[in-house]
Design an enzyme around this catalytic site. Structure first.
Site, PDB file in Angstrom:
ATOM      1  N   ASP A  46     -31.265 -35.844 141.119  1.00 22.02           N
ATOM      2  CA  ASP A  46     -31.501 -36.792 140.030  1.00 22.02           C
ATOM      3  C   ASP A  46     -32.772 -36.412 139.284  1.00 22.02           C
ATOM      4  OD1 ASP A  46     -30.769 -39.820 139.114  1.00 22.02           O
ATOM      5  OD2 ASP A  46     -32.940 -39.480 139.051  1.00 22.02           O
ATOM      6  N   TYR A  51     -39.059 -36.186 133.076  1.00 19.75           N
ATOM      7  CA  TYR A  51     -39.734 -35.706 134.294  1.00 19.75           C
ATOM      8  C   TYR A  51     -40.320 -34.297 134.081  1.00 19.75           C
ATOM      9  CZ  TYR A  51     -36.983 -39.391 136.676  1.00 19.75           C
ATOM     10  OH  TYR A  51     -36.392 -40.567 137.057  1.00 19.75           O
ATOM     11  N   LYS A  76     -31.143 -37.853 132.190  1.00 20.11           N
ATOM     12  CA  LYS A  76     -31.247 -39.103 131.422  1.00 20.11           C
ATOM     13  C   LYS A  76     -31.876 -38.820 130.063  1.00 20.11           C
ATOM     14  CE  LYS A  76     -32.491 -41.081 135.902  1.00 20.11           C
ATOM     15  NZ  LYS A  76     -33.398 -40.129 136.579  1.00 20.11           N
ATOM     16  N   HIS A 109     -32.035 -43.858 129.828  1.00 19.48           N
ATOM     17  CA  HIS A 109     -33.118 -44.106 130.787  1.00 19.48           C
ATOM     18  C   HIS A 109     -33.597 -45.570 130.755  1.00 19.48           C
ATOM     19  CE1 HIS A 109     -36.225 -41.504 133.087  1.00 19.48           C
ATOM     20  NE2 HIS A 109     -36.198 -42.718 133.602  1.00 19.48           N
TER      21      HIS A 109
HETATM   22  N1  NAP Z   1     -34.338 -44.519 136.215  1.00 18.62           N
HETATM   23  C1  NAP Z   1     -35.605 -44.762 136.372  1.00 18.62           C
HETATM   24  O1  NAP Z   1     -36.266 -45.401 135.546  1.00 18.62           O
HETATM   25  C2  NAP Z   1     -36.301 -44.227 137.594  1.00 18.62           C
HETATM   26  C3  NAP Z   1     -37.597 -44.647 137.892  1.00 18.62           C
HETATM   27  C4  NAP Z   1     -38.202 -44.118 139.050  1.00 18.62           C
HETATM   28  C5  NAP Z   1     -37.504 -43.227 139.843  1.00 18.62           C
HETATM   29  N2  NAP Z   1     -36.236 -42.817 139.504  1.00 18.62           N
HETATM   30  C6  NAP Z   1     -35.475 -41.851 140.330  1.00 18.62           C
HETATM   31  O2  NAP Z   1     -35.423 -42.343 141.662  1.00 18.62           O
HETATM   32  C7  NAP Z   1     -35.977 -41.357 142.550  1.00 18.62           C
HETATM   33  C8  NAP Z   1     -36.639 -42.023 143.743  1.00 18.62           C
HETATM   34  O3  NAP Z   1     -37.638 -42.931 143.329  1.00 18.62           O
HETATM   35  P1  NAP Z   1     -39.202 -42.613 143.438  1.00 18.62           P
HETATM   36  O4  NAP Z   1     -39.390 -41.157 143.558  1.00 18.62           O
HETATM   37  O5  NAP Z   1     -39.901 -43.267 142.322  1.00 18.62           O
HETATM   38  O6  NAP Z   1     -39.649 -43.365 144.754  1.00 18.62           O
HETATM   39  P2  NAP Z   1     -39.184 -43.372 146.308  1.00 18.62           P
HETATM   40  O7  NAP Z   1     -38.136 -42.352 146.549  1.00 18.62           O
HETATM   41  O8  NAP Z   1     -38.947 -44.791 146.665  1.00 18.62           O
HETATM   42  O9  NAP Z   1     -40.520 -42.973 147.040  1.00 18.62           O
HETATM   43  C9  NAP Z   1     -41.098 -41.707 146.935  1.00 18.62           C
HETATM   44  C10 NAP Z   1     -42.443 -41.764 147.683  1.00 18.62           C
HETATM   45  O10 NAP Z   1     -42.200 -42.019 149.070  1.00 18.62           O
HETATM   46  C11 NAP Z   1     -42.674 -40.922 149.842  1.00 18.62           C
HETATM   47  N3  NAP Z   1     -41.647 -40.687 150.885  1.00 18.62           N
HETATM   48  C12 NAP Z   1     -40.444 -40.109 150.723  1.00 18.62           C
HETATM   49  N4  NAP Z   1     -39.780 -40.084 151.878  1.00 18.62           N
HETATM   50  C13 NAP Z   1     -40.565 -40.673 152.808  1.00 18.62           C
HETATM   51  C14 NAP Z   1     -40.421 -40.924 154.176  1.00 18.62           C
HETATM   52  N5  NAP Z   1     -39.334 -40.572 154.842  1.00 18.62           N
HETATM   53  N6  NAP Z   1     -41.455 -41.554 154.825  1.00 18.62           N
HETATM   54  C15 NAP Z   1     -42.571 -41.905 154.162  1.00 18.62           C
HETATM   55  N7  NAP Z   1     -42.762 -41.689 152.853  1.00 18.62           N
HETATM   56  C16 NAP Z   1     -41.775 -41.063 152.173  1.00 18.62           C
HETATM   57  C17 NAP Z   1     -42.841 -39.765 148.893  1.00 18.62           C
HETATM   58  O11 NAP Z   1     -43.897 -38.925 149.288  1.00 18.62           O
HETATM   59  P3  NAP Z   1     -43.691 -37.347 149.626  1.00 18.62           P
HETATM   60  O12 NAP Z   1     -43.045 -36.706 148.429  1.00 18.62           O
HETATM   61  O13 NAP Z   1     -45.081 -36.876 149.868  1.00 18.62           O
HETATM   62  O14 NAP Z   1     -42.824 -37.297 150.846  1.00 18.62           O
HETATM   63  C18 NAP Z   1     -43.210 -40.488 147.589  1.00 18.62           C
HETATM   64  O15 NAP Z   1     -44.582 -40.806 147.578  1.00 18.62           O
HETATM   65  C19 NAP Z   1     -36.946 -40.597 141.643  1.00 18.62           C
HETATM   66  O16 NAP Z   1     -37.380 -39.388 142.195  1.00 18.62           O
HETATM   67  C20 NAP Z   1     -36.132 -40.483 140.383  1.00 18.62           C
HETATM   68  O17 NAP Z   1     -35.179 -39.446 140.517  1.00 18.62           O
HETATM   69  C21 NAP Z   1     -35.631 -43.327 138.388  1.00 18.62           C
END
Ligand code: NAP
Length: 276
Positions: A46, A51, A76, A109
């Protein structure tokens, strides 16, 4: 290791677990994380134009030599490209950067003032076969209800902030009724909260030899959501995919439901604060 697939309203299958790559900005680290994820078994990625890492993803996938039909790629259209012509242009730029001639999923988005023209362009890309499934992100029930007046194809997915502190129960009920699939962004609450330290999650994890993050991701899966955790850490990339050798009980699910504090940590789709 494989992941179950979810069948969308138009019959397209999406792997239920993917790698989110938001905030992966260091090129080497990003490429390495993608390559590691491919080795672990991830096939769903994704990204988004905003990004700034579509080209890195495209290169890493090309170098890995995985057949295109075995991958599921989401991107997106960002706010500054919304509109009819600009969306088509943005889509083509994404294709070029990703080194592919089609996307599996293309999303708006955020809901914005040019949403009708943007959606019209996306519907045309879909009709031309350039994208297999189309959807939106950060759309509220109001936004989706309004879409019924101008969409000829309704979105197949709504990707929204979702985690145990903000489980989106009302929106999810609506999406289910409308046959729009729910995808959780920020599934671990983006590292912005103490969620993964919560004693309820630790206790549940202990029973299965799993971490709080795995318990949270399994909770998303057991609710039928698509989930795209982000990590650049090899152990976590592995851990976030090792979700199918245990299952949560109804009591576990009820205990996690009690964590709901109706608090989002990202922007509110009804009041984003973006300047358009
Ligand atoms: N459509 C939208 O508006 C929107 C907005 C935000 C995100 N997204 C999408 O959703 C995806 C996921 O959301 P996100 O990246 O914002 O947040 P997330 O996946 O909820 O959290 C990522 C954070 O958690 C840490 N993490 C990951 N796995 C872990 C584990 N097993 N234990 C402890 N910590 C862990 C990561 O650190 P490390 O990398 O250091 O492991 C990072 O700091 C994004 O990458 C993006 O593709 C979309």
């Amino acid at each position: 290791m494989a992941t179950p697939v979810i069948t969308l309203a138009n019959g397209i299958e999406i792997p239920q677990v993917g790698l989110g790559i938001f905030l992966m900005t260091n090129e080497n680290e990003t490429a390495w994380a993608i390559q590691h994820a491919l080795k672990v078994g991830y096939r769903h990625f994704d990204t988004a134009a905003v990004y700034g890492n579509e080209a890195v993803l495209g290169r890493a996938l090309k170098e890995a030599g995985i057949a295109r039909e075995d991958l599921f790629l989401t991107s997106k259209v960002w706010n500054d490209k919304q509109g009819y012509e600009t969306t088509k242009q943005a889509f083509n730029e994404s294709l070029e950067k990703l080194q592919t001639d089609y996307l599996d999923l293309y999303l708006i988005h955020w809901h914005g003032p040019n949403v009708k023209e943007t959606w019209c362009a996306i519907e045309e890309l879909y009709a031309e076969g350039k994208v297999k499934a189309i959807g939106v992100s950060n759309f509220s029930i109001n936004h989706l209800e309004a879409m019924k007046a101008y969409a000829t194809v309704m979105p197949m997915i709504n990707q929204v902030e979702t985690h145990p502190y903000f489980p989106q129960d009302e929106l999810r009920d609506y999406l289910k009724k409308e046959k729009i699939h729910h995808e959780s962004w920020g599934p671990l609450s983006q590292g912005k909260t103490d969620l993964l330290l919560h004693p309820i999650l630790t206790e549940i994890g202990k029973k299965y030899g799993k971490t709080p993050a795995q318990v949270v991701l399994r909770w998303h899966i057991d609710r039928g959501s698509i989930v795209i955790p982000k990590s650049v850490n090899p152990n976590r990339i592995h851990e976030n995919f090792a979700l199918f050798d245990f299952a949560l009980t109804e009591d576990d699910m009820k205990a996690i439901a009690k964590l709901n504090i109706e608090t989002r940590y990202g922007r509110d789709p009804e009041n984003t604060g973006f300047e358009w």
